[in-house]
Structures are given as structure tokens and as C-alpha cells.
Design an enzyme around this catalytic site. Structure first.
Site, PDB file in Angstrom:
ATOM      1  N   ASP A 189     -11.133  -0.263  14.057  1.00  0.00           N
ATOM      2  CA  ASP A 189     -11.584  -0.373  12.542  1.00  0.00           C
ATOM      3  C   ASP A 189     -12.985  -0.567  12.479  1.00  0.00           C
ATOM      4  O   ASP A 189     -13.672  -1.184  13.474  1.00  0.00           O
ATOM      5  CB  ASP A 189     -10.860  -1.204  11.917  1.00  0.00           C
ATOM      6  CG  ASP A 189      -9.182  -0.604  11.631  1.00  0.00           C
ATOM      7  OD1 ASP A 189      -9.072   0.485  11.730  1.00  0.00           O
ATOM      8  OD2 ASP A 189      -8.280  -1.618  11.676  1.00  0.00           O
ATOM      9  N   CYS A 249      -8.869 -11.981  19.337  1.00  0.00           N
ATOM     10  CA  CYS A 249      -9.246 -10.920  19.914  1.00  0.00           C
ATOM     11  C   CYS A 249     -10.677 -10.208  19.396  1.00  0.00           C
ATOM     12  O   CYS A 249     -11.088 -10.294  18.164  1.00  0.00           O
ATOM     13  CB  CYS A 249      -8.191  -9.845  19.840  1.00  0.00           C
ATOM     14  SG  CYS A 249      -6.607 -10.393  20.072  1.00  0.00           S
ATOM     15  N   ARG A 289       7.120  -0.078   1.851  1.00  0.00           N
ATOM     16  CA  ARG A 289       7.375  -1.119   2.670  1.00  0.00           C
ATOM     17  C   ARG A 289       5.899  -1.850   2.261  1.00  0.00           C
ATOM     18  O   ARG A 289       5.126  -1.705   1.764  1.00  0.00           O
ATOM     19  CB  ARG A 289       7.058  -0.514   4.384  1.00  0.00           C
ATOM     20  CG  ARG A 289       5.874   0.400   4.045  1.00  0.00           C
ATOM     21  CD  ARG A 289       6.125   1.349   5.711  1.00  0.00           C
ATOM     22  NE  ARG A 289       5.039   2.257   5.875  1.00  0.00           N
ATOM     23  CZ  ARG A 289       4.961   3.586   5.337  1.00  0.00           C
ATOM     24  NH1 ARG A 289       5.767   3.654   4.416  1.00  0.00           N
ATOM     25  NH2 ARG A 289       3.900   4.384   5.708  1.00  0.00           N
ATOM     26  N   ARG A 321      -9.270  -8.487  11.378  1.00  0.00           N
ATOM     27  CA  ARG A 321      -9.141  -9.573  10.229  1.00  0.00           C
ATOM     28  C   ARG A 321     -10.108 -10.739  10.611  1.00  0.00           C
ATOM     29  O   ARG A 321     -10.001 -12.003  10.463  1.00  0.00           O
ATOM     30  CB  ARG A 321      -7.532 -10.076  10.076  1.00  0.00           C
ATOM     31  CG  ARG A 321      -6.987  -9.000   9.320  1.00  0.00           C
ATOM     32  CD  ARG A 321      -5.469  -9.376   8.927  1.00  0.00           C
ATOM     33  NE  ARG A 321      -4.652  -8.357   8.593  1.00  0.00           N
ATOM     34  CZ  ARG A 321      -3.381  -7.985   9.076  1.00  0.00           C
ATOM     35  NH1 ARG A 321      -2.742  -8.619   9.792  1.00  0.00           N
ATOM     36  NH2 ARG A 321      -2.937  -6.635   8.577  1.00  0.00           N
ATOM     37  N   ASP A 375      -6.824   4.306  10.641  1.00  0.00           N
ATOM     38  CA  ASP A 375      -6.856   3.710   9.385  1.00  0.00           C
ATOM     39  C   ASP A 375      -7.606   3.542   8.645  1.00  0.00           C
ATOM     40  O   ASP A 375      -9.122   3.269   8.975  1.00  0.00           O
ATOM     41  CB  ASP A 375      -6.210   2.234   9.887  1.00  0.00           C
ATOM     42  CG  ASP A 375      -5.264   1.844   8.999  1.00  0.00           C
ATOM     43  OD1 ASP A 375      -4.966   2.446   7.865  1.00  0.00           O
ATOM     44  OD2 ASP A 375      -4.606   0.874   9.169  1.00  0.00           O
ATOM     45  N   CYS A 380     -10.772  -7.764  16.485  1.00  0.00           N
ATOM     46  CA  CYS A 380      -9.666  -8.040  15.541  1.00  0.00           C
ATOM     47  C   CYS A 380     -10.221  -7.455  13.970  1.00  0.00           C
ATOM     48  O   CYS A 380     -11.398  -7.786  13.828  1.00  0.00           O
ATOM     49  CB  CYS A 380      -9.601  -9.548  15.271  1.00  0.00           C
ATOM     50  SG  CYS A 380      -8.140  -9.703  13.936  1.00  0.00           S
ATOM     51  N   ARG A 383       0.826  -1.274   0.111  1.00  0.00           N
ATOM     52  CA  ARG A 383       0.151  -0.048   0.009  1.00  0.00           C
ATOM     53  C   ARG A 383       0.953   1.050   0.115  1.00  0.00           C
ATOM     54  O   ARG A 383       0.624   2.203  -0.759  1.00  0.00           O
ATOM     55  CB  ARG A 383      -0.918  -0.176   1.463  1.00  0.00           C
ATOM     56  CG  ARG A 383      -1.688   1.331   1.438  1.00  0.00           C
ATOM     57  CD  ARG A 383      -2.935   1.193   2.352  1.00  0.00           C
ATOM     58  NE  ARG A 383      -3.555   0.190   2.217  1.00  0.00           N
ATOM     59  CZ  ARG A 383      -4.247  -0.662   2.979  1.00  0.00           C
ATOM     60  NH1 ARG A 383      -3.891  -0.381   4.447  1.00  0.00           N
ATOM     61  NH2 ARG A 383      -4.891  -1.798   2.909  1.00  0.00           N
ATOM     62  N   TYR A 384       1.802   1.316   0.823  1.00  0.00           N
ATOM     63  CA  TYR A 384       2.868   2.477   0.951  1.00  0.00           C
ATOM     64  C   TYR A 384       4.214   2.110   0.149  1.00  0.00           C
ATOM     65  O   TYR A 384       4.256   1.085  -0.022  1.00  0.00           O
ATOM     66  CB  TYR A 384       3.143   2.695   2.317  1.00  0.00           C
ATOM     67  CG  TYR A 384       2.090   2.902   3.448  1.00  0.00           C
ATOM     68  CD1 TYR A 384       1.456   4.171   3.493  1.00  0.00           C
ATOM     69  CD2 TYR A 384       1.625   1.816   4.289  1.00  0.00           C
ATOM     70  CE1 TYR A 384       0.314   4.404   4.343  1.00  0.00           C
ATOM     71  CE2 TYR A 384       0.576   2.236   5.017  1.00  0.00           C
ATOM     72  CZ  TYR A 384      -0.005   3.274   5.255  1.00  0.00           C
ATOM     73  OH  TYR A 384      -1.279   3.661   5.806  1.00  0.00           O
ATOM     74  N   CYS A 400      -3.837 -17.466  15.425  1.00  0.00           N
ATOM     75  CA  CYS A 400      -3.509 -16.676  16.478  1.00  0.00           C
ATOM     76  C   CYS A 400      -3.484 -17.467  17.537  1.00  0.00           C
ATOM     77  O   CYS A 400      -4.830 -18.299  17.550  1.00  0.00           O
ATOM     78  CB  CYS A 400      -4.373 -15.440  16.468  1.00  0.00           C
ATOM     79  SG  CYS A 400      -4.235 -14.287  15.182  1.00  0.00           S
ATOM     80  N   LYS A 438      -3.091   5.295   7.146  1.00  0.00           N
ATOM     81  CA  LYS A 438      -3.085   5.956   8.407  1.00  0.00           C
ATOM     82  C   LYS A 438      -3.127   7.168   8.451  1.00  0.00           C
ATOM     83  O   LYS A 438      -2.236   7.989   7.659  1.00  0.00           O
ATOM     84  CB  LYS A 438      -1.894   5.466   9.252  1.00  0.00           C
ATOM     85  CG  LYS A 438      -1.894   3.807   9.589  1.00  0.00           C
ATOM     86  CD  LYS A 438      -0.967   3.521  10.178  1.00  0.00           C
ATOM     87  CE  LYS A 438      -0.659   2.014  10.348  1.00  0.00           C
ATOM     88  NZ  LYS A 438      -0.105   1.507   9.115  1.00  0.00           N
TER      89      LYS A 438
HETATM   90  S1  SF4 Z   1      -5.898  -8.591  16.968  1.00  0.00           S
HETATM   91 FE1  SF4 Z   1      -6.369 -10.388  15.381  1.00  0.00          FE
HETATM   92  S2  SF4 Z   1      -4.590 -10.619  14.312  1.00  0.00           S
HETATM   93 FE2  SF4 Z   1      -4.079  -9.617  16.217  1.00  0.00          FE
HETATM   94  S3  SF4 Z   1      -3.604 -11.350  17.770  1.00  0.00           S
HETATM   95 FE3  SF4 Z   1      -5.605 -10.763  17.866  1.00  0.00          FE
HETATM   96  S4  SF4 Z   1      -6.785 -12.101  16.660  1.00  0.00           S
HETATM   97 FE4  SF4 Z   1      -4.893 -12.288  16.036  1.00  0.00          FE
END
Ligand code: SF4
Length: 464
Positions: free
Chosen positions: A343, A179, A166, A184, A380, A182, A162-163, A175, A387
Site C-alpha cells: 500500500d 513490520c 462484512r 497501519r 487495495d 505496515c 466498507r463491503y 503487535c 481490493k
Molecule cells: S503488518 Fe502491521 S498490523 Fe500486521 S503484524 Fe505487522 S505491524 Fe502489526
């Protein structure tokens, strides 16, 4: 930390539970994560010692050598409502709701992170990050599946460019903890996968071909779910590309499973510097002796550690919570780097706060504590806009000649702008009046007479 009044008798060592990698369709993933099966041990005597957790209430029967084995934690993640109910009081209604949520957004918590939760507090900030909420479903239509447009910006599978200088390598979707906030979350229903050797090679080839790329971020999922050997295989080959200057690793292991930061990993990382590591503490209670030790091991191996927290409703959405978190991070030599606005991800709306909350938090920290403790508050942008730092407004008026600024206490100052002569013949042109502050700029603002005799002529005090 409040000690739970109810001590739950743990039935927990689920030898039969499969880790994500075992269900992964990718045969190359069989070794991820490596290690021995979980072992049951004698019930330990309670030596509170070096932990700030409920370990001895929840997992008192797990001996130290097992507790310190990250592979044991990974294999024994809590992934079902039935397991969870052994530790956290859940009514039948709550259990039914959680079962519904986990059909769309699964549950996965390491025994270590579970031991940070106060089971008696339904509003516990650690719990909110790890345990599903029915609001993930009832507010689930708000937001987007892929708010950052990562799929759109993937130049080869798993590589986001994207940038200009990088790239982001997504090497796995696994994972240790899922979380609840998250970005994703869309990946959670795809089973566990690790990029094949051929896919990694395609990413490396793209990097080789693009000499502007000087910074490679290895991310996931969590890349430290890969074995150290496999991770080293990727890092070695990135290091062979001469125009890549730095490697960054994005991981939440220091927070949710710090035992993973072992000697083997640190010795490996030390060989391939400069490697930077970005982690993700969201609350001061996550800074346990175990987490501090993990960060210390990384730092001693020459790996600087930065923190990227996410602003979450009921978790860290106050000046006090953020200040305590950032002070705690500095004490373990971790730099508070970003505070992300959460997000616009489907299934996270209940944890999102208005942008104004983040601005107020930064305003409440800036000046009251060291600048080192104040992260950059960042949005973001959706659809790959990148960002954008969001600051409280300290510039009240800006002209070619001077700025009118407010300091952290709300006092207003003039600051001579050296880009142009201090006393232009024409009246000052207001380039950018910002906000509604009633600051009127006198026509002779920068007049010599006004400044004469003022010891520090760059700053003229107007009013307090
Ligand atoms: S925020 Fe998402 S990618 Fe990061 S550790 Fe937690 S579940 Fe995994």
C-alpha cells in the site's frame, strides 16, 4: 539458512522493559498480554533440533521452557537501537540513523523473529521486514498516512464497514513486531491501546443492527496480543449474533511469534467455529518448524489458515522467491490466498515495487505450478476503493462469438463463446481488443468449415 560467522554474546533479557500494554492509557488493558515476568536461564547446549533459526547463536542461554513461552518473547521484544546492536552489526552512523527513524517509526522485534535474521547480510529479506531503514525518513513524504481510508469508513470507533456483508473490528493497535511495511504505521505513535468493553459493545451493537453482515474480521494491530480470555469474550459475543456466519482473525503471530498458538488458544478457537485465520508469511525462510507446528495446531483445531503476503522490494519480488514461499506454504497446508501490492503508506516507499513486478510474478507462476500455489495479486485501492485483482492479460481478443486467448507458454488459442450462436451471419464484432498483440481475427473466424473435423472444436490452434 546461512550460519552467521560472528556469534554475538547476548546480554539480552531485559526484565525492566515494559510491554505496550503496560504503557496503555486504557486501564482495561492491564492484563494484555498476561503472564509471568521474563526469566533468565542457564546457557543451553546447542541442539539445533527443531529450529531453523539463530536461536542458539543469539539466545543460547534461554532454556526451552522460557523460549517456548510467548509471553517471554512479548515482554522481551527488542525495541531500542542499543539492544539491536547487541545482535546485528551496526556502524555508529547506522545507529544514529536508526535512532532518528525510530523517533517517528518505532522498532519492535520478537527474539524469535530476530533469530531468523542473518546478521551478516545487510540485504537479508527477514531483516528488511523488521529493522528500520533511513529510507523510511528520506522517502517519508511519499504516500499517505491512511491510504485505505479506514478512518473515513469507520462506522463506530474501530469498526470499518466498507463491503456490504462484512466488517473489520480493530480491537487493538498492539503487535508483537512492527513490520516496516505496515499499512497501519500511522498507529505506531499512539502508544499501545486495546478497545474498552464499551467500545467493543458499540461495535457489536452495530453488527446486531445490520443483518447483512455475515462475516466479521477481528484485526488490529494484532488481535492475538489480547489474552485468550479477553479474545474469547469478544468471540463469544459475536457468536451470539445469529446472522454472523463466519469469524476471521487477521494475525501475524504464526510468523513472528508462533509460540502464541498454544493449546489454550486452539482449544478456545475450536469451540466457536467456523473461524478462519489469515496470516502473513512473506518469505520461505519464515516457514520454520515452529511456524509449521503453529499452523498445524490451528488446522487440527478446525481453523483453516490462509496466507496474505505483501509484495516487497528485496524481500519477495521475484518469481523464484514467491514460488518457494507458496510451495512452502502448501507443504504446511496453508493456502496462498492474496499477494498484495504494498500500500501507499508513508514510510514504506522504499519497499514498494512497480505493479508490473507483481503481474510478472503471477505470469511466471501460473501454469508452471499448481493453481493452488498461485495467490491472487491484488491492489487495495486508496481512499477505500477496495481490493482489485490484477491479472496478467490472457485474453487477447474477445467477441460475442469467441475469445482469442494466450496460454502460460504464450501459445494462442481460439475459444468458442457459447453465449451466442457459433456462426453468426454478421461479421464478428470485436468487443474488447486487449493489448497490442498482433492477432488479426479473420472474418470467417468461427466458420463451420474451419472447425469441421477438429476433434475439440472449442479450441482452435492458430499459431505457436
Ligand atoms: S503488518 Fe502491521 S498490523 Fe500486521 S503484524 Fe505487522 S505491524 Fe502489526
Amino acid at each position: 539458512m546461512k550460519t552467521p560467522s560472528v556469534r554475538f554474546k547476548s546480554q539480552f533479557i531485559n526484565k525492566s522493559e515494559r510491554c505496550c500494554s503496560e504503557s496503555c492509557s486504557n486501564s482495561e488493558a492491564e492484563e494484555e498480554p498476561p503472564g509471568e515476568p521474563g526469566i533468565s536461564g542457564d546457557v543451553g547446549e546447542e541442539p539445533p533440533g527443531k529450529t531453523a533459526t539463530n536461536r542458539y547463536a543469539f539466545f543460547g542461554h534461554i532454556p526451552d521452557n522460557v523460549w517456548n513461552d510467548w509471553e517471554w518473547h512479548f515482554r522481551n521484544r527488542i525495541t531500542s537501537v542499543e539492544q539491536l546492536a547487541q545482535f546485528i552489526p551496526l556502524s555508529l552512523k547506522e545507529q544514529a540513523e536508526l535512532r532518528l527513524v525510530t523517533m517517528r517509526y518505532p522498532l519492535s522485534v520478537t527474539p524469535y523473529y530476530l533469530s531468523l535474521i542473518n546478521p551478516d547480510d545487510p540485504d537479508d529479506p527477514i531483516r528488511k521486514q523488521a529493522i528500520p531503514s533511513i529510507l523510511e525518513m528520506t522517502m517519508g513524504s511519499i504516500g499517505m498516512e491512511d491510504p485505505l481510508g479506514e478512518n473515513k469508513d469507520s462506522v463506530v470507533p474501530g469498526l470499518v464497514h466498507r463491503y456490504p456483508d462484512r466488517v473489520l473490528m480493530i480491537v487493538t493497535n498492539m503487535c508483537p513486531m512492527l513490520c516496516r511495511h505496515c499499512t497501519r504505521k500511522r498507529e505506531w505513535q499512539n502508544g499501545g491501546w486495546v478497545r474498552t468493553t464499551a467500545e467493543v459493545e458499540a461495535m457489536l451493537e452495530y453488527i446486531r443492527q445490520h443483518k447483512v453482515i455475515r462475516d466479521v474480521i477481528i484485526s488490529g494491530g494484532d488481535p492475538l496480543t489480547l489474552s485468550t480470555r479477553r479474545l474469547e469474550g469478544i468471540i463469544t459475543r459475536i457468536r451470539e449474533i445469529r446472522h454472523v456466519e463466519i469469524i476471521r482473525i487477521g494475525t501475524r503471530f504464526p510468523v513472528v511469534l508462533p509460540q502464541r498458538i498454544d493449546d489454550e488458544l486452539c482449544t478456545m478457537l475450536a469451540k466457536y467455529g467456523p473461524i478462519w485465520l489469515n496470516t502473513h508469511f512473506n518469505h520461505a525462510r519464515e516457514i520454520t518448524p515452529e511456524a509449521a507446528e503453529a499452523c498445524d495446531r490451528l488446522l487440527r483445531s478446525g481453523v483453516p489458515v490462509n496466507n496474505q503476503s505483501v509484495l516487497l522490494r528485496g524481500v519477495n519480488d521475484s518469481v523464484e522467491a514467491q514460488t518457494e514461499l507458496c510451495h512452502g506454504l502448501l507443504k504446511i497446508k496453508v493456502r496462498p490466498y492474496y499477494l498484495f501490492q504494498c500500500d501507499e503508506v508513508q514510510g514504506t516507499e522504499h519497499l514498494r515495487t512497480p505493479v508490473e513486478v507483481g503481474i510478472k510474478i503471477i505470469e511466471g507462476m501460473r501454469g508452471y505450478t499448481s493453481g493452488l500455489a498461485v495467490p491472487a495479486f491484488v491492489i487495495d485501492l486508496s481512499q477505500g476503493g477496495g481490493k482489485v485483482p490484477i491479472q496478467p492479460n490472457y485474453v487477447l481478443v474477445q467477441t460475442e462469438d469467441e475469445l482469442v486467448l494466450r496460454n502460460y507458454e504464450g501459445r494462442i488459442f481460439r475459444y468458442r463463446n457459447p453465449a451466442k450462436p457459433a456462426c453468426p451471419e454478421s461479421p464478428a464484432e470485436v468487443l474488447c481488443p486487449v493489448g497490442s498483440a498482433a492477432v488479426s481475427l479473420p472474418q470467417d473466424t468461427a466458420c463451420k468449415s474451419e472447425l469441421e473435423g477438429v476433434q475439440n472444436a472449442d479450441r482452435v490452434f492458430l499459431r505457436s
